[in-house]
Design an enzyme around this catalytic site. Structure first.
Site, PDB file in Angstrom:
ATOM      1  CE1 TYR A  75     -13.839   2.757  -8.593  1.00 38.93           C
ATOM      2  CE2 TYR A  75     -16.122   2.197  -9.105  1.00 38.93           C
ATOM      3  CZ  TYR A  75     -14.947   1.944  -8.420  1.00 38.93           C
ATOM      4  OH  TYR A  75     -14.883   0.870  -7.555  1.00 38.93           O
ATOM      5  CE  LYS A 103     -12.401  -0.409  -9.627  1.00 41.67           C
ATOM      6  NZ  LYS A 103     -11.281  -1.136  -8.984  1.00 41.67           N
ATOM      7  CB  VAL A 140      -0.770  -0.004  -7.929  1.00 45.31           C
ATOM      8  CG1 VAL A 140      -0.870  -0.869  -6.688  1.00 45.31           C
ATOM      9  CG2 VAL A 140      -1.888   1.028  -7.997  1.00 45.31           C
ATOM     10  CG  ASN A 177      -8.298  -4.278  -2.816  1.00 42.60           C
ATOM     11  OD1 ASN A 177      -9.521  -4.350  -2.945  1.00 42.60           O
ATOM     12  ND2 ASN A 177      -7.727  -3.442  -1.947  1.00 42.60           N
ATOM     13  CG  ASP A 189      -2.210   0.775   1.046  1.00 42.25           C
ATOM     14  OD1 ASP A 189      -3.263   0.135   0.982  1.00 42.25           O
ATOM     15  OD2 ASP A 189      -2.161   2.021   0.931  1.00 42.25           O
TER      16      ASP A 189
HETATM   17  N1  LIG Z   1     -16.179  -0.041  -1.341  1.00 42.46           N
HETATM   18  C1  LIG Z   1     -16.944  -0.281  -2.372  1.00 42.46           C
HETATM   19  O1  LIG Z   1     -18.165  -0.040  -2.345  1.00 42.46           O
HETATM   20  C2  LIG Z   1     -16.371  -0.890  -3.626  1.00 42.46           C
HETATM   21  C3  LIG Z   1     -17.269  -1.393  -4.578  1.00 42.46           C
HETATM   22  C4  LIG Z   1     -16.765  -1.950  -5.749  1.00 42.46           C
HETATM   23  C5  LIG Z   1     -15.392  -2.023  -5.938  1.00 42.46           C
HETATM   24  N2  LIG Z   1     -14.543  -1.530  -4.997  1.00 42.46           N
HETATM   25  C6  LIG Z   1     -13.119  -1.621  -5.263  1.00 42.46           C
HETATM   26  O2  LIG Z   1     -12.498  -2.322  -4.195  1.00 42.46           O
HETATM   27  C7  LIG Z   1     -11.155  -1.864  -4.034  1.00 42.46           C
HETATM   28  C8  LIG Z   1     -10.929  -1.470  -2.590  1.00 42.46           C
HETATM   29  O3  LIG Z   1     -11.844  -0.440  -2.261  1.00 42.46           O
HETATM   30  P1  LIG Z   1     -12.091   0.061  -0.750  1.00 42.46           P
HETATM   31  O4  LIG Z   1     -13.528   0.322  -0.632  1.00 42.46           O
HETATM   32  O5  LIG Z   1     -11.422  -0.840   0.204  1.00 42.46           O
HETATM   33  O6  LIG Z   1     -11.334   1.479  -0.815  1.00 42.46           O
HETATM   34  P2  LIG Z   1     -10.518   2.271   0.289  1.00 42.46           P
HETATM   35  O7  LIG Z   1     -10.402   3.656  -0.222  1.00 42.46           O
HETATM   36  O8  LIG Z   1     -11.087   2.051   1.645  1.00 42.46           O
HETATM   37  O9  LIG Z   1      -9.057   1.585   0.273  1.00 42.46           O
HETATM   38  C9  LIG Z   1      -8.238   1.657  -0.852  1.00 42.46           C
HETATM   39  C10 LIG Z   1      -6.815   1.298  -0.468  1.00 42.46           C
HETATM   40  O10 LIG Z   1      -6.022   1.396  -1.669  1.00 42.46           O
HETATM   41  C11 LIG Z   1      -4.841   2.128  -1.374  1.00 42.46           C
HETATM   42  N3  LIG Z   1      -4.364   2.810  -2.589  1.00 42.46           N
HETATM   43  C12 LIG Z   1      -4.949   3.817  -3.254  1.00 42.46           C
HETATM   44  N4  LIG Z   1      -4.177   4.214  -4.285  1.00 42.46           N
HETATM   45  C13 LIG Z   1      -3.080   3.420  -4.268  1.00 42.46           C
HETATM   46  C14 LIG Z   1      -1.918   3.345  -5.067  1.00 42.46           C
HETATM   47  N5  LIG Z   1      -1.695   4.177  -6.094  1.00 42.46           N
HETATM   48  N6  LIG Z   1      -0.987   2.405  -4.770  1.00 42.46           N
HETATM   49  C15 LIG Z   1      -1.168   1.569  -3.704  1.00 42.46           C
HETATM   50  N7  LIG Z   1      -2.252   1.605  -2.909  1.00 42.46           N
HETATM   51  C16 LIG Z   1      -3.197   2.522  -3.183  1.00 42.46           C
HETATM   52  C17 LIG Z   1      -5.257   3.117  -0.291  1.00 42.46           C
HETATM   53  O11 LIG Z   1      -4.139   3.615   0.419  1.00 42.46           O
HETATM   54  C18 LIG Z   1      -6.202   2.263   0.555  1.00 42.46           C
HETATM   55  O12 LIG Z   1      -5.498   1.548   1.531  1.00 42.46           O
HETATM   56  C19 LIG Z   1     -10.976  -0.730  -5.040  1.00 42.46           C
HETATM   57  O13 LIG Z   1     -10.376  -1.219  -6.219  1.00 42.46           O
HETATM   58  C20 LIG Z   1     -12.407  -0.304  -5.328  1.00 42.46           C
HETATM   59  O14 LIG Z   1     -12.528   0.327  -6.582  1.00 42.46           O
HETATM   60  C21 LIG Z   1     -14.997  -0.975  -3.847  1.00 42.46           C
END
Ligand SMILES: NC(=O)c1ccc[n+]([C@@H]2O[C@H](COP(=O)([O-])OP(=O)(O)OC[C@H]3O[C@@H](n4cnc5c(N)ncnc54)[C@H](O)[C@@H]3O)[C@@H](O)[C@H]2O)c1
Length: 262
Positions: A156, A160, A61, A87, A37
């Site tokens: 977004y 995806k 990433v 992720n 992260d």
């Molecule tokens: N929460 C939702 O409703 C939801 C729904 C569908 C998909 N998603 C997907 O699930 C994944 C996780 O989402 P979440 O809800 O846990 O989000 P979140 O914002 O709580 O956590 C995201 C994490 O990714 C890290 N991150 C961001 N940019 C980064 C980078 N450039 N390099 C390394 N790390 C990085 C952040 O530091 C954080 O720890 C994402 O890909 C999101 O698009 C989430």
């Protein structure tokens, strides 16, 4: 319970939210896990709480060279690598008429380029002759946004949908070239993490719903299972897809959304 003993996993974006839950679930199933992260303090805490044999690597990433280092460090620390969970992701809510090019580029870079770079370096490590060399499985985290049209997440959702197609091409390349790596993706429904809760507030702020609660109610109303997703729902799906129980599941997208995206 699914047994991942002896398996070695790298999970991006695992300092919080869904990624943290995935890292914990993989570790509970017996895998050794490297948390990757941008957020060092939080990421280190998660890795430490997993116990001995797990670790943390700092990773943006979007950084090709950073990926090479992270995969090399993870492979060294774990004594191999056979699970990659792509992720990490960001969501910047905006109507298309108000699109900011910088915000759009950032989402493309983190969500799409970040995932592609992860596949690149995982394939190099996992394929025969690579630093790990034993094949494995990659799971990309797409979104229900790739399967429905929800307002204010146009860019977004496009990133995806890109992750979804990338997954299928990755599985095909791995198969054709004998890498021994299965690649699948999941489409999570809305989960009230920092990102999910932020989206509900953002769409209310934009006037698309009367309040964040109303936005959540609308999502639940579109969901046959009648509730929001939970971190554990996504973590279980990832553990299953990474396991040998899913050994003939390859190049697909699995909705984990209570039926919202059907
Ligand atoms: N929460 C939702 O409703 C939801 C729904 C569908 C998909 N998603 C997907 O699930 C994944 C996780 O989402 P979440 O809800 O846990 O989000 P979140 O914002 O709580 O956590 C995201 C994490 O990714 C890290 N991150 C961001 N940019 C980064 C980078 N450039 N390099 C390394 N790390 C990085 C952040 O530091 C954080 O720890 C994402 O890909 C999101 O698009 C989430």
């Amino acid at each position: 319970m699914t047994d991942l003993n002896g398996r070695k996993a790298l999970v991006t974006g695992a300092a919080q939210g869904l990624g943290e839950g995935m890292a914990r679930a993989l570790a509970s199933a017996g895998a050794k896990v490297v948390v990757a992260d941008l957020q060092q303090d939080l990421g280190l805490k998660v890795a430490e709480s997993l116990g001995d044999g797990h670790g943390f690597v700092s990773l943006d990433v979007t950084d090709d060279a950073g990926w090479q280092d992270a995969v090399s460090q993870a492979t060294g620390l774990l004594g191999g690598l056979d699970i990659l969970i792509n992720n990490a992701g960001i969501e910047i809510t905006s109507l298309l008429v108000d699109l900011d090019a910088g915000a759009a580029r950032k989402q493309l870079e983190v969500n799409l380029l970040g995932t592609a770079l992860g596949i690149k370096h995982a394939f190099r490590a996992m394929r025969p002759g690579g630093a790990a060399g034993n094949g494995g499985g990659g799971i990309n985290v797409a979104s229900v946004g790739a399967t429905i049209a929800f307002p204010a997440i146009g860019v977004y959702s496009a990133t995806k949908s890109g992750v979804d197609r990338l997954t299928r091409v990755a599985a095909m390349e791995s198969g054709r070239l004998g890498y021994g790596v299965r690649v699948n993706c999941i489409y999570p429904g809305l989960v009230p993490t920092a990102m999910g809760a932020g989206l509900a507030s953002d769409v209310a702020r934009l006037g698309l719903f009367g309040s964040a609660e109303e936005a959540v109610g609308a999502v639940v109303g579109l969901t046959p299972s009648g509730r929001l997703g939970e971190v554990a729902d996504m973590a279980s799906a990832v553990v299953f897809l990474a396991s040998d129980e899913a050994s003939f599941i390859n190049g697909v997208g699995l909705p984990v959304d209570g039926g919202m995206g059907m």
